[in-house]
Design a protein around this motif. Structure first.
Motif, PDB file in Angstrom:
ATOM      1  N   HIS A 109      43.537  42.208  22.782  1.00 39.00           N
ATOM      2  CA  HIS A 109      44.891  42.055  22.234  1.00 39.00           C
ATOM      3  C   HIS A 109      44.963  40.684  21.568  1.00 39.00           C
ATOM      4  O   HIS A 109      44.489  39.685  22.110  1.00 39.00           O
ATOM      5  N   ALA A 110      45.544  40.642  20.378  1.00 43.55           N
ATOM      6  CA  ALA A 110      45.692  39.380  19.652  1.00 43.55           C
ATOM      7  C   ALA A 110      47.066  39.326  19.000  1.00 43.55           C
ATOM      8  O   ALA A 110      47.692  40.360  18.761  1.00 43.55           O
ATOM      9  N   LEU A 111      47.497  38.117  18.734  1.00 45.00           N
ATOM     10  CA  LEU A 111      48.759  37.901  18.035  1.00 45.00           C
ATOM     11  C   LEU A 111      48.477  37.048  16.809  1.00 45.00           C
ATOM     12  O   LEU A 111      47.760  36.048  16.888  1.00 45.00           O
ATOM     13  N   SER A 112      49.016  37.447  15.679  1.00 45.69           N
ATOM     14  CA  SER A 112      48.810  36.719  14.433  1.00 45.69           C
ATOM     15  C   SER A 112      49.370  35.306  14.555  1.00 45.69           C
ATOM     16  O   SER A 112      50.517  35.122  14.966  1.00 45.69           O
ATOM     17  N   PRO A 113      48.577  34.299  14.162  1.00 44.01           N
ATOM     18  CA  PRO A 113      49.097  32.928  14.202  1.00 44.01           C
ATOM     19  C   PRO A 113      50.162  32.683  13.134  1.00 44.01           C
ATOM     20  O   PRO A 113      50.926  31.731  13.225  1.00 44.01           O
ATOM     21  N   LEU A 114      50.220  33.566  12.137  1.00 46.11           N
ATOM     22  CA  LEU A 114      51.192  33.390  11.054  1.00 46.11           C
ATOM     23  C   LEU A 114      52.586  33.880  11.417  1.00 46.11           C
ATOM     24  O   LEU A 114      53.576  33.182  11.205  1.00 46.11           O
ATOM     25  N   ASP A 115      52.645  35.112  11.975  1.00 45.54           N
ATOM     26  CA  ASP A 115      53.968  35.679  12.243  1.00 45.54           C
ATOM     27  C   ASP A 115      54.132  36.244  13.656  1.00 45.54           C
ATOM     28  O   ASP A 115      55.169  36.798  13.980  1.00 45.54           O
ATOM     29  N   GLY A 116      53.092  36.128  14.486  1.00 46.43           N
ATOM     30  CA  GLY A 116      53.183  36.607  15.862  1.00 46.43           C
ATOM     31  C   GLY A 116      53.044  38.105  16.012  1.00 46.43           C
ATOM     32  O   GLY A 116      53.220  38.642  17.099  1.00 46.43           O
ATOM     33  N   SER A 117      52.724  38.805  14.911  1.00 42.02           N
ATOM     34  CA  SER A 117      52.584  40.262  15.005  1.00 42.02           C
ATOM     35  C   SER A 117      51.327  40.630  15.794  1.00 42.02           C
ATOM     36  O   SER A 117      50.321  39.920  15.753  1.00 42.02           O
ATOM     37  N   PRO A 118      51.386  41.740  16.538  1.00 47.54           N
ATOM     38  CA  PRO A 118      50.238  42.129  17.357  1.00 47.54           C
ATOM     39  C   PRO A 118      49.104  42.708  16.517  1.00 47.54           C
ATOM     40  O   PRO A 118      49.318  43.300  15.460  1.00 47.54           O
ATOM     41  N   GLY A 119      47.903  42.532  17.015  1.00 47.04           N
ATOM     42  CA  GLY A 119      46.697  43.078  16.398  1.00 47.04           C
ATOM     43  C   GLY A 119      45.600  43.129  17.438  1.00 47.04           C
ATOM     44  O   GLY A 119      45.866  43.011  18.643  1.00 47.04           O
ATOM     45  N   THR A 120      44.382  43.298  16.990  1.00 40.79           N
ATOM     46  CA  THR A 120      43.253  43.337  17.917  1.00 40.79           C
ATOM     47  C   THR A 120      42.080  42.563  17.343  1.00 40.79           C
ATOM     48  O   THR A 120      41.981  42.334  16.135  1.00 40.79           O
ATOM     49  N   VAL A 121      41.182  42.176  18.237  1.00 40.08           N
ATOM     50  CA  VAL A 121      39.926  41.516  17.887  1.00 40.08           C
ATOM     51  C   VAL A 121      38.815  42.267  18.607  1.00 40.08           C
ATOM     52  O   VAL A 121      38.939  42.586  19.797  1.00 40.08           O
ATOM     53  N   LEU A 122      37.731  42.540  17.884  1.00 39.78           N
ATOM     54  CA  LEU A 122      36.551  43.158  18.473  1.00 39.78           C
ATOM     55  C   LEU A 122      35.669  42.024  18.980  1.00 39.78           C
ATOM     56  O   LEU A 122      35.236  41.167  18.210  1.00 39.78           O
ATOM     57  N   GLY A 123      35.453  42.000  20.284  1.00 44.47           N
ATOM     58  CA  GLY A 123      34.659  40.935  20.900  1.00 44.47           C
ATOM     59  C   GLY A 123      33.453  41.504  21.615  1.00 44.47           C
ATOM     60  O   GLY A 123      33.319  42.717  21.786  1.00 44.47           O
ATOM     61  N   GLU A 124      32.576  40.618  22.038  1.00 49.80           N
ATOM     62  CA  GLU A 124      31.384  41.037  22.777  1.00 49.80           C
ATOM     63  C   GLU A 124      30.923  39.898  23.669  1.00 49.80           C
ATOM     64  O   GLU A 124      30.936  38.735  23.264  1.00 49.80           O
ATOM     65  N   TRP A 125      30.518  40.250  24.892  1.00 48.68           N
ATOM     66  CA  TRP A 125      29.915  39.294  25.801  1.00 48.68           C
ATOM     67  C   TRP A 125      28.430  39.599  25.905  1.00 48.68           C
ATOM     68  O   TRP A 125      28.027  40.757  26.014  1.00 48.68           O
ATOM     69  N   SER A 126      27.626  38.556  25.879  1.00 47.18           N
ATOM     70  CA  SER A 126      26.187  38.683  26.086  1.00 47.18           C
ATOM     71  C   SER A 126      25.763  37.551  27.016  1.00 47.18           C
ATOM     72  O   SER A 126      26.597  36.726  27.413  1.00 47.18           O
ATOM     73  N   ALA A 127      24.491  37.496  27.339  1.00 48.01           N
ATOM     74  CA  ALA A 127      23.987  36.426  28.198  1.00 48.01           C
ATOM     75  C   ALA A 127      24.214  35.051  27.553  1.00 48.01           C
ATOM     76  O   ALA A 127      24.324  34.047  28.243  1.00 48.01           O
ATOM     77  N   GLU A 128      24.310  35.030  26.228  1.00 46.92           N
ATOM     78  CA  GLU A 128      24.505  33.765  25.510  1.00 46.92           C
ATOM     79  C   GLU A 128      25.963  33.335  25.442  1.00 46.92           C
ATOM     80  O   GLU A 128      26.264  32.199  25.107  1.00 46.92           O
ATOM     81  N   GLY A 129      26.896  34.257  25.675  1.00 47.85           N
ATOM     82  CA  GLY A 129      28.306  33.907  25.622  1.00 47.85           C
ATOM     83  C   GLY A 129      29.129  34.944  24.881  1.00 47.85           C
ATOM     84  O   GLY A 129      28.725  36.095  24.731  1.00 47.85           O
ATOM     85  N   HIS A 130      30.278  34.522  24.384  1.00 48.92           N
ATOM     86  CA  HIS A 130      31.232  35.418  23.739  1.00 48.92           C
ATOM     87  C   HIS A 130      31.056  35.398  22.228  1.00 48.92           C
ATOM     88  O   HIS A 130      30.925  34.335  21.617  1.00 48.92           O
ATOM     89  N   LEU A 131      31.071  36.580  21.632  1.00 42.38           N
ATOM     90  CA  LEU A 131      31.007  36.729  20.178  1.00 42.38           C
ATOM     91  C   LEU A 131      32.319  37.325  19.695  1.00 42.38           C
ATOM     92  O   LEU A 131      32.884  38.196  20.351  1.00 42.38           O
ATOM     93  N   ASN A 132      32.780  36.881  18.540  1.00 41.87           N
ATOM     94  CA  ASN A 132      33.972  37.421  17.919  1.00 41.87           C
ATOM     95  C   ASN A 132      33.517  38.171  16.672  1.00 41.87           C
ATOM     96  O   ASN A 132      32.989  37.575  15.743  1.00 41.87           O
ATOM     97  N   HIS A 133      33.713  39.493  16.663  1.00 37.47           N
ATOM     98  CA  HIS A 133      33.309  40.320  15.532  1.00 37.47           C
ATOM     99  C   HIS A 133      34.460  40.549  14.549  1.00 37.47           C
ATOM    100  O   HIS A 133      34.365  41.408  13.686  1.00 37.47           O
ATOM    101  N   GLY A 134      35.536  39.811  14.693  1.00 36.62           N
ATOM    102  CA  GLY A 134      36.637  39.895  13.743  1.00 36.62           C
ATOM    103  C   GLY A 134      37.693  40.922  14.129  1.00 36.62           C
ATOM    104  O   GLY A 134      37.728  41.425  15.250  1.00 36.62           O
TER     105      GLY A 134
END
Length: 162
Positions: A109-134
């Motif tokens: 779950h994500a909120l736009s920094p511009l207007d606070g509208s809800p959205g989503t982010v595709l993320g991933e955890w690996s042994a190296e840490g967290h990735l943000n796929h946008g």
């Protein structure tokens, strides 16, 4: 921006990825032993016992099922409705075909920094840490599963490269 609730955040971003990355392949393919929901609920409840009473959340809405997406076996975890940023709608433990790896992908779950509208982010955890796929898809299970399949499927390269 709404902060994530500790129970939800720690389950999605600490405890569950640790378990899935450790036990990997055994979790992505059903073994005929029934649903993994009691196991996930146990992990949720055990984590809750380590938190202060005001930070504990019920497991209402927690669910899981085994699926296959474009030939990739996966365990789809449906989470209690997210409220704060970085809490997740879904998690997928996916075993990309042709590999021995398991990947842990989240739809956060994500909120736009511009207007606070809800959205989503595709993320991933690996042994190296967290990735943000946008930016991710709408929080619909089928759309998330399709995004996961696209993420883990190797890109085809044609004869002519650009």
């Amino acid at each position: 921006m709404t902060d994530p609730r500790p129970h939800h955040y720690r389950f999605v971003h600490r405890e569950l990825p640790r378990q899935i990355l450790e036990f990997g392949l055994r979790l992505t393919v059903p073994d005929g032993g029934g649903s993994l929901l009691p196991v996930l609920t146990g992990i949720w409840d055990d984590l809750g016992r380590t938190l202060s009473p005001e930070d504990r959340l019920p497991s209402h809405g927690l669910d899981c099922r085994h699926l296959e997406a474009d030939g990739h076996p996966l365990l789809l975890v449906v989470l209690p409705t997210p409220v704060g940023a970085t809490e997740a709608h879904f998690v997928a433990a996916v075993h990309p075909k042709g590999t021995k790896d398991v990947r842990y992908v989240t739809l956060e779950h994500a909120l736009s920094p511009l207007d606070g509208s809800p959205g989503t982010v595709l993320g991933e955890w690996s042994a190296e840490g967290h990735l943000n796929h946008g930016q991710g898809p709408s929080p619909v299970a089928e759309l998330f599963v399709a995004a996961v399949a696209k993420l883990v499927t190797p890109k085809k390269r044609g004869f002519w490269r650009r």
